[in-house]
Design a protein around this motif. Sequence first.
Motif, short mmCIF file in Angstrom:
data_model
loop_
_atom_site.label_atom_id
_atom_site.label_comp_id
_atom_site.label_asym_id
_atom_site.label_seq_id
_atom_site.Cartn_x
_atom_site.Cartn_y
_atom_site.Cartn_z
N ARG A 113 0.86 -1.19 0.00
CA ARG A 113 0.00 0.00 0.00
C ARG A 113 0.89 1.24 0.00
O ARG A 113 1.75 1.40 0.86
N LEU A 114 0.68 2.11 -1.00
CA LEU A 114 1.42 3.36 -1.11
C LEU A 114 0.47 4.44 -1.60
O LEU A 114 -0.29 4.21 -2.54
N GLY A 115 0.54 5.59 -1.00
CA GLY A 115 -0.30 6.70 -1.44
C GLY A 115 0.47 7.67 -2.31
O GLY A 115 1.69 7.57 -2.45
N GLY A 116 -0.24 8.61 -2.90
CA GLY A 116 0.39 9.67 -3.67
C GLY A 116 1.04 9.21 -4.96
O GLY A 116 2.02 9.80 -5.40
N LEU A 117 0.49 8.16 -5.58
CA LEU A 117 1.07 7.63 -6.81
C LEU A 117 0.44 8.28 -8.03
O LEU A 117 -0.73 8.66 -8.02
N THR A 118 1.21 8.38 -9.09
CA THR A 118 0.76 8.95 -10.36
C THR A 118 0.90 7.90 -11.45
O THR A 118 1.95 7.27 -11.55
N PRO A 119 -0.14 7.71 -12.27
CA PRO A 119 -0.02 6.74 -13.36
C PRO A 119 1.18 7.06 -14.25
O PRO A 119 1.42 8.22 -14.58
N GLY A 120 1.94 6.05 -14.60
CA GLY A 120 3.12 6.23 -15.44
C GLY A 120 4.38 6.57 -14.70
O GLY A 120 5.47 6.52 -15.26
N ALA A 121 4.26 6.93 -13.43
CA ALA A 121 5.45 7.23 -12.63
C ALA A 121 6.21 5.94 -12.36
O ALA A 121 5.65 4.85 -12.37
N VAL A 122 7.49 6.08 -12.11
CA VAL A 122 8.32 4.93 -11.77
C VAL A 122 8.60 4.99 -10.27
O VAL A 122 9.00 6.03 -9.75
N VAL A 123 8.35 3.88 -9.59
CA VAL A 123 8.73 3.78 -8.19
C VAL A 123 9.85 2.76 -8.07
O VAL A 123 9.86 1.74 -8.77
N GLU A 124 10.80 3.06 -7.23
CA GLU A 124 11.87 2.13 -6.90
C GLU A 124 11.88 1.96 -5.39
O GLU A 124 11.89 2.94 -4.66
N ILE A 125 11.85 0.72 -4.97
CA ILE A 125 11.94 0.41 -3.55
C ILE A 125 13.27 -0.28 -3.37
O ILE A 125 13.52 -1.33 -3.97
N VAL A 126 14.14 0.32 -2.58
CA VAL A 126 15.51 -0.14 -2.45
C VAL A 126 15.75 -0.69 -1.05
O VAL A 126 15.51 0.00 -0.06
N ARG A 127 16.17 -1.95 -0.98
CA ARG A 127 16.59 -2.52 0.29
C ARG A 127 18.09 -2.31 0.39
O ARG A 127 18.87 -2.81 -0.41
N GLU A 128 18.48 -1.51 1.35
CA GLU A 128 19.89 -1.20 1.57
C GLU A 128 20.58 -2.36 2.28
O GLU A 128 19.92 -3.27 2.81
#
Length: 92
Positions: free
Chosen positions: A67-82
């Motif tokens: 679940r993530l808010g504030g998303l825009t269609p076509g945007a790229v999200v990257e979730i990085v595990r450090e």
Amino acid sequence: MGGRATYRRVVSAEEAREGYVLVEKARLRSFPPEGEAFRLEGRETTVESYGCACRGPERPHRHWFLRLGGLTPGAVVEIVREADGAYALRRS
């Protein structure tokens, strides 16, 4: 589950509207097990799933998501595990 890993996804219109990002089954290992809490974007979250028959009743399966808010269609999200196990969210 150690080291750095990145999950990258282009947000669909449905994901943006409903406030989630799908997680591909092959990439589940980039995250803690389903239901185990972890910190992302300054808040606690978990990988969730639901059963689905979108491929027909003879091919039931699951969809995993965050679940993530504030998303825009076509945007790229990257979730990085450090390397230290922390998770960072990048949006572009």
